[in-house]
Design an enzyme around this catalytic site. Sequence first.
Site, PDB file in Angstrom:
ATOM      1  N   LYS A  23      16.520  25.127  20.996  1.00 16.17           N
ATOM      2  CA  LYS A  23      15.444  24.218  21.429  1.00 16.17           C
ATOM      3  C   LYS A  23      15.862  23.500  22.701  1.00 16.17           C
ATOM      4  CE  LYS A  23      15.002  19.840  19.712  1.00 16.17           C
ATOM      5  NZ  LYS A  23      14.877  18.775  20.694  1.00 16.17           N
ATOM      6  N   ASN A  24      17.069  22.929  22.739  1.00 14.17           N
ATOM      7  CA  ASN A  24      17.438  22.069  23.864  1.00 14.17           C
ATOM      8  C   ASN A  24      17.760  22.849  25.136  1.00 14.17           C
ATOM      9  OD1 ASN A  24      16.836  19.885  22.338  1.00 14.17           O
ATOM     10  ND2 ASN A  24      18.945  19.435  21.762  1.00 14.17           N
ATOM     11  N   CYS A 117      12.660  11.351  20.068  1.00 12.43           N
ATOM     12  CA  CYS A 117      13.008  10.762  18.773  1.00 12.43           C
ATOM     13  C   CYS A 117      13.437   9.305  18.941  1.00 12.43           C
ATOM     14  CB  CYS A 117      14.136  11.562  18.134  1.00 12.43           C
ATOM     15  SG  CYS A 117      13.583  13.167  17.580  1.00 12.43           S
ATOM     16  N   ARG A 122      16.806   5.144  24.701  1.00 13.67           N
ATOM     17  CA  ARG A 122      16.559   6.328  25.544  1.00 13.67           C
ATOM     18  C   ARG A 122      16.285   5.964  27.009  1.00 13.67           C
ATOM     19  NH1 ARG A 122      15.528  10.548  21.840  1.00 13.67           N
ATOM     20  NH2 ARG A 122      16.626  11.849  23.352  1.00 13.67           N
ATOM     21  N   ASP A 307      23.673  15.293  17.026  1.00 11.07           N
ATOM     22  CA  ASP A 307      22.503  15.896  16.365  1.00 11.07           C
ATOM     23  C   ASP A 307      22.849  16.446  14.984  1.00 11.07           C
ATOM     24  OD1 ASP A 307      20.939  17.293  19.368  1.00 11.07           O
ATOM     25  OD2 ASP A 307      21.106  15.263  18.576  1.00 11.07           O
ATOM     26  N   ARG A 399       9.050  20.348  15.175  1.00 13.04           N
ATOM     27  CA  ARG A 399       9.305  20.309  16.620  1.00 13.04           C
ATOM     28  C   ARG A 399      10.577  21.065  16.961  1.00 13.04           C
ATOM     29  NH1 ARG A 399       9.892  14.801  19.228  1.00 13.04           N
ATOM     30  NH2 ARG A 399      10.638  16.244  20.810  1.00 13.04           N
TER      31      ARG A 399
END
Length: 418
Positions: A23-24, A117, A122, A307, A399
């Site tokens: 995903k990243n 998230c 952030r 994560d 997601r």
Amino acid sequence: MSEILRIRGGAKLEGTVPISGSKNAAVAIIPAAILGDSPSVIHNLPDIDDVYSFVKILRYLGAEVEFEHGTMRVDPRGIDRFELPDEMVNRMRASYYLVPTLMNRMGRAAVPTPGGCNIGNRPIDLTVNALTSLGSRVDTTGGVIRAEKTGDFGGSNVYLRVPSVGATINTMLAAVMAPGRTTIFNAAREPHIVDTANFLNSMGAKIRGAGMDTIRIEGVPVLHGSDEYWVIPDQIETGTLMIAAAATKGDVYLSGTIPTHMESLTAKLLEMGVDVQSEDDVIHVRSVGDHRMIEVTTAVYPGFPTDLQQPLTALMTVGWGRGRMTETIFENRFRYLDELNRMGADVRLRNNAAEINGVEKLYGARVTATDLRAGAALVVAALMAEGVSEISGVEYIKRGYEHIDEKLRHLGADIEYI
Ligand code: EPZ
């Protein structure tokens, strides 16, 4: 009534499960295709909501995009917009990768400040500083990041205060077409940074040193599309499924992995007494007895990934003795502990560390995921628990995890979306 994930715990996970694309890496590589003056073809993309969000965004901007069976063809030549509306980007942290890419292609970009998230505040100061030092005019008032190339747009030295993944990627996405040399000091080293650099180099960029803490970039005036590119397997999906295998005292083979990306988690699972072997692109996880309690501290790659903090903490709640999980990357990544305690865990939060008193077992309950990896932690806990759990907030899970219900059911879990 929104969807929930219903899991009856207790089944041992057994068999072989394939790992999907990262995903990243995907959420950096797809916007990077905007930089090309011809189409790119990207393979092994995961079938997850964040990828579909980017399909919508690129089409809105004017690109032609086809995406099916994990392969995406992006033709950016029709892009004639540089602004994006709030509702398209405000959920996804990776949306701010559109700032340097649209700025390079269109001369300027206006992208709402990214969502993502809720695991901390952030900030985006490192990206703003980096783009500014490359000669962009950046303004972030009013909840929109506006960036514009000035006449001084060109290579520069960029010193990152912290090895930020997002700031490292944003600096690369800007510098690849900034005339002259850019050096990024204190760069992040995650596998998806290397994958993004490799993708950009397949478009004709000149990036050296990705994966180390100093990255050197020679700007080029034009990038062509990437003929064929395969995204790396997802490090965090791999880790989550390794943890789930151990949590259910199972015996699972994970195929299509890169074992070297998993070394910090492997070391911790071995320390707990879990058997982990790897050969070529297969990792074999087998639980052979009671788990020992351990202490873990998250760190930037190649340290233990933040994560995986949440899923591993869930695993650590069952066992004898006291364990500790210390989070050093994000300020607020333990909101899920209350949910674990509702399932019978005994975990206290102190100074951004989870102090764990091992319990004999967990019990199924109705719980709520507060972010993507918190959802993963609750899935792990539910697989271990006696009885039925119902997890809401599954939109977070969708997601970032491709068909996690199908993959776990294939391994023997009693799990379904209802
Ligand atoms: C990326 O987020 C990942 N997201 C996150 O994964 C991951 O947890 C994180 O990297 C760390 O590995 C994507 O790749 C889309 P950072 P990012 O910038 O780039 C501070 C998931 O579950 N910081 O490395 O936002 C920041 O506050 C998600 O897949 C600044 O101070 O992470 C944090 O404390 C969750 N200023 C630390 O650096 C900045 O400008 C690390 O953040 C940027 C970051």
